[in-house]
Scaffold this motif. Structure first.
Motif, PDB file in Angstrom:
ATOM      1  N   VAL A 292       0.838  -1.209   0.000  1.00 20.77           N
ATOM      2  CA  VAL A 292       0.000   0.000   0.000  1.00 20.77           C
ATOM      3  C   VAL A 292       0.869   1.254   0.000  1.00 20.77           C
ATOM      4  CG1 VAL A 292      -1.795   1.273   1.236  1.00 20.77           C
ATOM      5  CG2 VAL A 292      -1.879  -1.220   1.137  1.00 20.77           C
ATOM      6  N   ALA A 293       1.928   1.227   0.782  1.00 24.76           N
ATOM      7  CA  ALA A 293       2.833   2.385   0.818  1.00 24.76           C
ATOM      8  C   ALA A 293       3.439   2.644  -0.558  1.00 24.76           C
ATOM      9  CB  ALA A 293       3.932   2.156   1.862  1.00 24.76           C
ATOM     10  N   GLU A 294       3.820   1.557  -1.250  1.00 21.26           N
ATOM     11  CA  GLU A 294       4.410   1.734  -2.576  1.00 21.26           C
ATOM     12  C   GLU A 294       3.370   2.150  -3.613  1.00 21.26           C
ATOM     13  OE1 GLU A 294       7.555   1.726  -4.084  1.00 21.26           O
ATOM     14  OE2 GLU A 294       7.977   2.205  -1.984  1.00 21.26           O
ATOM     15  N   GLU A 295       2.109   1.675  -3.462  1.00 19.96           N
ATOM     16  CA  GLU A 295       1.051   2.157  -4.353  1.00 19.96           C
ATOM     17  C   GLU A 295       0.943   3.669  -4.225  1.00 19.96           C
ATOM     18  OE1 GLU A 295      -2.931   0.047  -4.773  1.00 19.96           O
ATOM     19  OE2 GLU A 295      -3.730   1.989  -4.173  1.00 19.96           O
ATOM     20  N   ALA A 296       1.048   4.144  -2.982  1.00 22.96           N
ATOM     21  CA  ALA A 296       0.975   5.593  -2.745  1.00 22.96           C
ATOM     22  C   ALA A 296       2.191   6.308  -3.326  1.00 22.96           C
ATOM     23  CB  ALA A 296       0.857   5.866  -1.243  1.00 22.96           C
ATOM     24  N   ALA A 297       3.368   5.790  -3.012  1.00 19.87           N
ATOM     25  CA  ALA A 297       4.594   6.485  -3.410  1.00 19.87           C
ATOM     26  C   ALA A 297       4.737   6.555  -4.930  1.00 19.87           C
ATOM     27  CB  ALA A 297       5.809   5.790  -2.787  1.00 19.87           C
ATOM     28  N   LEU A 298       4.495   5.430  -5.586  1.00 20.85           N
ATOM     29  CA  LEU A 298       4.660   5.399  -7.040  1.00 20.85           C
ATOM     30  C   LEU A 298       3.599   6.256  -7.729  1.00 20.85           C
ATOM     31  CD1 LEU A 298       6.187   4.337  -9.451  1.00 20.85           C
ATOM     32  CD2 LEU A 298       5.015   2.143  -9.202  1.00 20.85           C
ATOM     33  N   THR A 299       2.388   6.244  -7.211  1.00 20.79           N
ATOM     34  CA  THR A 299       1.349   7.117  -7.776  1.00 20.79           C
ATOM     35  C   THR A 299       1.769   8.574  -7.662  1.00 20.79           C
ATOM     36  OG1 THR A 299      -0.404   5.534  -7.239  1.00 20.79           O
ATOM     37  CG2 THR A 299      -1.076   7.813  -7.611  1.00 20.79           C
ATOM     38  N   CYS A 300       2.283   8.959  -6.514  1.00 21.21           N
ATOM     39  CA  CYS A 300       2.769  10.330  -6.345  1.00 21.21           C
ATOM     40  C   CYS A 300       3.791  10.666  -7.420  1.00 21.21           C
ATOM     41  CB  CYS A 300       3.428  10.500  -4.960  1.00 21.21           C
ATOM     42  SG  CYS A 300       2.271  10.624  -3.596  1.00 21.21           S
ATOM     43  N   GLU A 301       4.745   9.779  -7.639  1.00 18.77           N
ATOM     44  CA  GLU A 301       5.794  10.039  -8.631  1.00 18.77           C
ATOM     45  C   GLU A 301       5.223  10.157 -10.039  1.00 18.77           C
ATOM     46  OE1 GLU A 301       9.504   7.928  -6.207  1.00 18.77           O
ATOM     47  OE2 GLU A 301       8.365   6.785  -7.703  1.00 18.77           O
ATOM     48  N   LEU A 302       4.287   9.258 -10.362  1.00 15.03           N
ATOM     49  CA  LEU A 302       3.693   9.305 -11.705  1.00 15.03           C
ATOM     50  C   LEU A 302       2.875  10.575 -11.908  1.00 15.03           C
ATOM     51  CD1 LEU A 302       2.751   5.532 -11.951  1.00 15.03           C
ATOM     52  CD2 LEU A 302       4.351   6.725 -13.468  1.00 15.03           C
ATOM     53  N   MET A 303       2.457  11.208 -10.798  1.00 15.43           N
ATOM     54  CA  MET A 303       1.762  12.499 -10.896  1.00 15.43           C
ATOM     55  C   MET A 303       2.743  13.677 -10.924  1.00 15.43           C
ATOM     56  SD  MET A 303      -1.401  11.975  -8.231  1.00 15.43           S
ATOM     57  CE  MET A 303      -2.147  13.620  -8.492  1.00 15.43           C
ATOM     58  N   GLY A 304       4.040  13.384 -10.835  1.00 10.82           N
ATOM     59  CA  GLY A 304       5.021  14.463 -10.955  1.00 10.82           C
ATOM     60  C   GLY A 304       5.491  15.023  -9.628  1.00 10.82           C
ATOM     61  N   ASN A 305       5.366  14.241  -8.570  1.00 12.51           N
ATOM     62  CA  ASN A 305       5.825  14.704  -7.267  1.00 12.51           C
ATOM     63  C   ASN A 305       7.143  14.036  -6.882  1.00 12.51           C
ATOM     64  OD1 ASN A 305       3.254  16.130  -6.250  1.00 12.51           O
ATOM     65  ND2 ASN A 305       2.504  14.119  -6.917  1.00 12.51           N
ATOM     66  N   ARG A 306       7.971  14.770  -6.188  1.00 11.48           N
ATOM     67  CA  ARG A 306       9.157  14.170  -5.585  1.00 11.48           C
ATOM     68  C   ARG A 306       8.702  13.495  -4.282  1.00 11.48           C
ATOM     69  NH1 ARG A 306      13.401  17.129  -3.934  1.00 11.48           N
ATOM     70  NH2 ARG A 306      12.056  18.904  -3.464  1.00 11.48           N
ATOM     71  N   VAL A 307       9.210  12.279  -4.050  1.00 11.09           N
ATOM     72  CA  VAL A 307       8.740  11.480  -2.920  1.00 11.09           C
ATOM     73  C   VAL A 307       9.914  10.996  -2.078  1.00 11.09           C
ATOM     74  CG1 VAL A 307       7.594   9.317  -2.259  1.00 11.09           C
ATOM     75  CG2 VAL A 307       6.720  10.670  -4.183  1.00 11.09           C
ATOM     76  N   GLU A 308       9.757  11.062  -0.777  1.00  7.48           N
ATOM     77  CA  GLU A 308      10.734  10.473   0.141  1.00  7.48           C
ATOM     78  C   GLU A 308      10.035   9.370   0.933  1.00  7.48           C
ATOM     79  OE1 GLU A 308      14.631  10.346   1.084  1.00  7.48           O
ATOM     80  OE2 GLU A 308      13.828  12.089   0.002  1.00  7.48           O
ATOM     81  N   ARG A 309      10.616   8.163   0.913  1.00 10.52           N
ATOM     82  CA  ARG A 309      10.039   7.046   1.677  1.00 10.52           C
ATOM     83  C   ARG A 309      10.650   6.988   3.070  1.00 10.52           C
ATOM     84  NH1 ARG A 309       9.926   6.319  -3.656  1.00 10.52           N
ATOM     85  NH2 ARG A 309       8.433   4.850  -4.583  1.00 10.52           N
ATOM     86  N   VAL A 310       9.829   6.995   4.078  1.00  8.94           N
ATOM     87  CA  VAL A 310      10.283   6.916   5.468  1.00  8.94           C
ATOM     88  C   VAL A 310       9.648   5.663   6.064  1.00  8.94           C
ATOM     89  CG1 VAL A 310      10.353   8.104   7.692  1.00  8.94           C
ATOM     90  CG2 VAL A 310      10.465   9.431   5.576  1.00  8.94           C
ATOM     91  N   TYR A 311      10.285   4.509   5.807  1.00 10.66           N
ATOM     92  CA  TYR A 311       9.680   3.233   6.168  1.00 10.66           C
ATOM     93  C   TYR A 311      10.270   2.698   7.463  1.00 10.66           C
ATOM     94  CZ  TYR A 311       7.672   3.006   1.441  1.00 10.66           C
ATOM     95  OH  TYR A 311       6.961   3.248   0.287  1.00 10.66           O
ATOM     96  N   ASP A 312       9.575   1.699   8.020  1.00 13.78           N
ATOM     97  CA  ASP A 312      10.043   0.975   9.203  1.00 13.78           C
ATOM     98  C   ASP A 312      10.132   1.887  10.432  1.00 13.78           C
ATOM     99  OD1 ASP A 312      10.773  -1.380  10.429  1.00 13.78           O
ATOM    100  OD2 ASP A 312      12.905  -1.078  10.091  1.00 13.78           O
ATOM    101  N   VAL A 313       9.182   2.823  10.527  1.00 10.53           N
ATOM    102  CA  VAL A 313       9.137   3.720  11.688  1.00 10.53           C
ATOM    103  C   VAL A 313       7.851   3.435  12.467  1.00 10.53           C
ATOM    104  CG1 VAL A 313      10.569   5.563  10.773  1.00 10.53           C
ATOM    105  CG2 VAL A 313       8.146   5.526  10.206  1.00 10.53           C
ATOM    106  N   GLY A 314       7.988   2.684  13.552  1.00 15.67           N
ATOM    107  CA  GLY A 314       6.787   2.303  14.289  1.00 15.67           C
ATOM    108  C   GLY A 314       6.670   3.000  15.625  1.00 15.67           C
ATOM    109  N   VAL A 315       5.477   2.922  16.183  1.00 19.13           N
ATOM    110  CA  VAL A 315       5.207   3.573  17.451  1.00 19.13           C
ATOM    111  C   VAL A 315       5.960   2.884  18.594  1.00 19.13           C
ATOM    112  CG1 VAL A 315       3.368   3.904  19.153  1.00 19.13           C
ATOM    113  CG2 VAL A 315       3.026   4.563  16.770  1.00 19.13           C
TER     114      VAL A 315
END
Ligand SMILES: Nc1ncnc2c1ncn2[C@@H]1O[C@H](COP(=O)(O)O)[C@@H](O)[C@H]1O
Ligand SMILES: Nc1ncnc2c1ncn2[C@@H]1O[C@H](COP(=O)(O)O)[C@@H](O)[C@H]1O
Ligand SMILES: Nc1ncnc2c1ncn2[C@@H]1O[C@H](COP(=O)(O)O)[C@@H](O)[C@H]1O
Ligand SMILES: Nc1ncnc2c1ncn2[C@@H]1O[C@H](COP(=O)(O)O)[C@@H](O)[C@H]1O
Ligand SMILES: [Mg+2]
Ligand SMILES: [Mg+2]
Ligand SMILES: [Mg+2]
Ligand SMILES: [Mg+2]
Ligand SMILES: [Mg+2]
Ligand SMILES: [Mg+2]
Ligand SMILES: [Mg+2]
Ligand SMILES: [Mg+2]
Lengths: 208, 208, 208, 208, 208, 208, 208, 208
Positions: G88-111
């Motif tokens: 799901v995170a990658e669906e979001a990130a890649l969609t952002c990029e395909l819309m022309g946005n620069r994206v930073e992934r901040v993964y593996d950060v839990g409460v």
């Protein structure tokens, strides 16, 4: 159809006038017991104007006009755990009596204090049917059903809070009971449990 | 405890090996009927290796080792409306028989075709208890309960789709039944309904 | 758009002042019937100050300013089982009438007493559409739908208790109805059922 | 009872053999259209052995034996928004046709692209009834209902994911529709919507 | 942070490759126990390629690399009623052991056969904490909690069917338990129960 | 942290004294706007004793102490359909203003009367963000989202009855919206929608 | 309408042939990016036959035909906690990029390991919008929202088990978030979150 | 059984007279602390007539008759975020004290303002058990659990609105907590959390 059975009015959702009129009409029409469930004090006052011999049980919330009746030999037990479950337990117990059943009340027997339940096992064994009323102790019918080989009718109550969800937790617990012989009625439906128990006790006849 | 009753295994959730071993052990230990509910064909094959006389009913999904038994005089009726409800109805009917009850099947009687139900009313009236199995016709126990003054045990099934919510709609409909005398068991619990019906029929004894 | 139809205000959630003002404005603006649903006695008092000819039906909870109207030939029947369902049934029936439909009320016909329903079958057959209102008797539309080949509009009500879940049980039962021809509106939405029934009756025209 | 109507089998939950036998029996018994809904390819193969003239629509999942039939003059429109809703929309449309109704399909009209819906408004206005099928676009019946003064039958579908909850979101949205004239059937019940629409269209007769 | 505690991987939802890599990395990084819960046989095969000393418990579904460890003196009991609850019970028991706790398994003790539970009461009394795992016997924690004055951690399981709603019924029953001292974890979360029990047992130290 | 933003108190669930004290303290501590949401008339009276310049908006249920503020150039639109949704819509609109946003109210635009919405399209197009508030018209955000390419924040309200389930139906409808660009906040959370809209409008800066 | 935006196909629920045809048609029709979400490997193979330059991201489950594009200056961050949330995170990130946005992934950060989140705070602060994806860590958006004064779009995922109820627990947690600035999309709707984030980032323009 | 523990009455659902009588009886019967939870002011007045030394805490809603008691060395912390959660937090804290535990209150520590929580970390680390009470901040136990390696008992409260669903959202969030060591009690059950915490603290004895 239902010979010898009381006439019944479900008062909740009816106006005071409707209750009084229907109660009066049923009393005029026959000589069987007449009862109104889920009745308020105010409804009773209105009924009393028209049917002076009517009585009211404020715990069971039942208005009744009783007639001399013969009792079946068989016994029905009504169990419950908590003080707050009493209105439903009493709706069940009094309905059983108005249908001509002998009733034994086995109250204040909870799962958290098993010994109190085990102390009453002898009387439970004498019954043809056991009605188990519980809200926060949804486990009770399972335990009772495990101890006895008689039909158990479980009545979940809306007593409790939070994840009790107004009786849903108790209802589900009772439906999932592993102890065979347990069947369930609607949340708070003491009347329905009593009616089914009465039909069973009648089938059992005088042989016990 | 439950003298004369069959020994029962709930096979669902157990491994094939567990089912076969427990079935074998119970057959060795006594001469009553032994039955396994929710059993697959594969479980049956494994049981048969150890208990050659075992039989399998693929509609009811029951493995059984039957012994000569005496039957109660009283009758239990099992009603259902839809073809897809048959597995649950047969689980109920066969369990009743293995408990020593005479059973009459009253199938294909739906609310949408009332006359078919009314045509069978005579046989229904002869029963001590009626088990009503229904998924999409959650109304059926209400209708049957309105026609008879006998205990009705309603079994909601998970048959249906959409807002049937896997049996929830039928369950709720049955719990709200206005016809007194109806009690309810878990969704798809044909066994539990039969067990409770058997306890009631036993109470009723030979007098009917 | 909706030529000849009444103007409608949904009063619930509006302040007394808002209701009175909107009602007055609509009465000024046209000569069709004007009605407010879910209206309280207090709202009616405020409306009456501004529109002296307004009337109030306290069972249906409808404020109305009626105008001479012509009636369609076709008939709409409104069925219900319980006394407590009357407010919703009357919301439906009165809305039908204010839309210019002839209405027959078929009340107190429950599933537990089928014969009362069968006694009224002739009038039901004369209707173009049947509105069936039920809370604890969620089975009623199925039964009616099985007897007739006309469009049935089912209205679940929030009447009941426990596992009725404020109308959810009746709603689900009606949605799962096996009897073809049944469609459903929101819980307690007597108005919506009447509106749809009125559109159908208008389509049916004068030919019946 | 239902003269001229097709005979219908609900195939889901039946075995292949049961479907084939029932289908065959119905074809022998009369000369009306015979149809089986929720049918699989495999069921169709089995039916074809016994009824060679049977046909299968794999989108609508309907097996049918069609007979020459006369069509009503009135029109039914079936609307849907998404490609994934087509099986339910086609179940509705084909059922309408087998009942003798003329049908117009108005597909790919979603709320997010209102102009596509508005472009088709002329054909929608010609219909007596409109069936609106939608899963993720639960809003569609409200919008259609707001544009037209005809009965709308809304069919929620189980298409979607997450908080669609298998059609529950669409079902609730449709039940709460403010646009009067909308009634609802069970999730994915294209057949039921068509049946009700057919009853209405028949009432409307030839006058349009 | 958590000195002496095992390193833990929650394998469900990870790819086989991800599990093997993470497991390997953790084994390289320290000399504590390493465990993977909700692991499949296939995941184990992949882990074994990289960590030959790894072992797998197929009932508990745990992959582990064990190291010599010292055990706390205090005892944890794990109770369960049904055979189908064993995977969750074993997930709890084995996790306790891998955390350095002594564990006693008290299985096959159900509410429907109270004597079996009462026969094991001595061992239960010796425990510092009792984990109670149950799906269809949601009543079990209440009964155990009523017999003992120790912290009880209840684990509902998704075992059951129908109105068990995949563990919801057991969860709600446990949350409503009247017996003080019962706390609850997520459905099927044997690991979480063990972890909390381990923290409590560590607090209890060597004094018992 | 949130420079220039108002200080906010969520008054619901606090006592009158707590509200007054906190409000007073925040007013003393800074010169930004101070606001209390979900405030009753009685709370306002208590606040006024301590902070005489405080004002109260009884529709929005907001107590506020306003300070001279500069407004952002960007525009936020707040749409709603029903009169009963006004308190939530006004909570959103007034919060936006107290945060320094220019706000345009586009009320009484429902799905059942699309033209009223289309008439206001020009003003909607000028906004950077649109807040859409709806209870019975859960479809509205989908329709607005389909017309515009701006972020839409949807606020379901608890207005409605029956299967509206206190806002659940609207919430689910909004979450399933096919129109990209729609995000959702909690039922009745006008404040939260405004806060998020304000953050977006601030990002948009002065360039529009 | 949406100039410069990619064309999007929602592949789930469409047949392989439908996906391939629509994808091909959209590629022919314009020179913008074309993407298909929820696409399977098999769908990709079929698309590749018709559009050889198409690529597939198997984690994000997206088929895409990319065109040279200019990127906005503003940054979008995508946060997630668990490995199983990556699709799901990658669906979001890649969609952002395909819309022309620069994206930073901040993964593996839990409460449960706050420091890992706090270590990444600098990059989070640089973003215009933050998308937070979480299933079992429904708390994450609240924590992130409390640390930042930017719009947060929360995406609940169906990852988890038991009382996670397929994403419902995370959805409700996010809707109740006390941290202002959080809005929510449907369970697993990475695309929808990205689309809304993209609209916001576009509003923010080049000024950051 | 529970030596040294207070006697407890659950007053909710009992009549004023029942509460007073039971309280009086328990006070006569022993010299331990006696307490009544969920008690109203009116109940207290009635108790005071019979037990003049009784006191009442109106926030915790507890009536108590305290006796000189010795305190355990170990510490219990009670955390909460919101002012509206105080009644439940105080029910927990006061129950702990009446059971002989030393209690530290760590209030007003929310997820949206992490630093306030981190400022109190030293005192939290000194506790043997931490009770975390939260309604709208269902995330709090996860965060606390991530910071500490002690048993955490989470108490969801019914505080909140909309999709909080009377505590359900907080309950589910807490059950799904990824931070090991968290167990959960019923919504609003401060008493139950305290009781379990007391049992754990007693196990921990004097060694800390
Ligand atoms: N407490 C109750 N719960 C459910 N059904 C009831 C109850 N009391 C009475 N009834 C049913 O209501 C019927 C009478 O209702 P009515 O026709 O409304 O007067 C009785 O014959 C019973 O079947
Ligand atoms: N009882 C009702 N339930 C649902 N909708 C209603 C009801 N009464 C009226 N309506 C609808 O509400 C509209 C008027 O709403 P309003 O403009 O808010 O007063 C009418 O045109 C009807 O479509
Ligand atoms: N993963 C997704 N979840 C929800 N909606 C989506 C998703 N992917 C695409 N969409 C929406 O679906 C539309 C395309 O739908 P369709 O025409 O059925 O392919 C796009 O314009 C998006 O608004
Ligand atoms: N607030 C509470 N919530 C749940 N259970 C409680 C509460 N207060 C007391 N109890 C339990 O209720 C029992 C007393 O119930 P009762 O005998 O009905 O007064 C106590 O022993 C506790 O186990
Ligand atoms: Mg038994
Ligand atoms: Mg009957
Ligand atoms: Mg019909
Ligand atoms: Mg319309
Ligand atoms: Mg205990
Ligand atoms: Mg848009
Ligand atoms: Mg923030
Ligand atoms: Mg921890």
């Amino acid at each position: 159809l239902r010979k010898g059975f009381p006439e019944v009015i479900f008062c909740q959702g009816k106006t005071v006038e409707q209750v009084a009129q229907i109660f009066y009409r049923l009393c005029q029409a026959s000589e069987v017991n007449v009862m109104g469930t889920r009745a308020t004090e105010v409804m009773y006052e209105a009924v009393k104007q028209l049917v002076p011999e009517a009585a009211y049980d404020s715990t069971a919330r039942i208005i009744m006009r009783r007639r001399a009746q013969t009792y079946l030999h068989g016994l029905i037990c009504v169990c419950s755990a908590g003080t707050a479950d009493l209105p439903v337990a009493e709706e069940a117990a009094l309905t059983c009596e108005l249908m001509g059943n002998r009733v034994e009340r086995v109250y204040d027997v909870g799962v958290a204090g098993l010994h109190r339940l085990l102390d009453r096992i002898a009387i439970l064994r004498r019954a043809n049917v056991i009605i188990v009323v519980a809200g926060m102790e949804g486990a009770l019918p399972s335990v009772v059903g495990g101890l006895l080989d008689k039909p158990i009718i479980a009545v979940p109550t809306s007593v409790g809070y939070g994840a009790g969800f107004h009786g849903l937790a108790a209802l589900l617990a009772m439906l999932n009971s592993c102890a065979a012989g347990v069947t369930v009625v609607n949340i708070d439906n003491g009347f329905g449990a009593a009616y089914a128990a009465g039909l069973i006790n009648k089938l059992a006849g005088d042989q016990h």
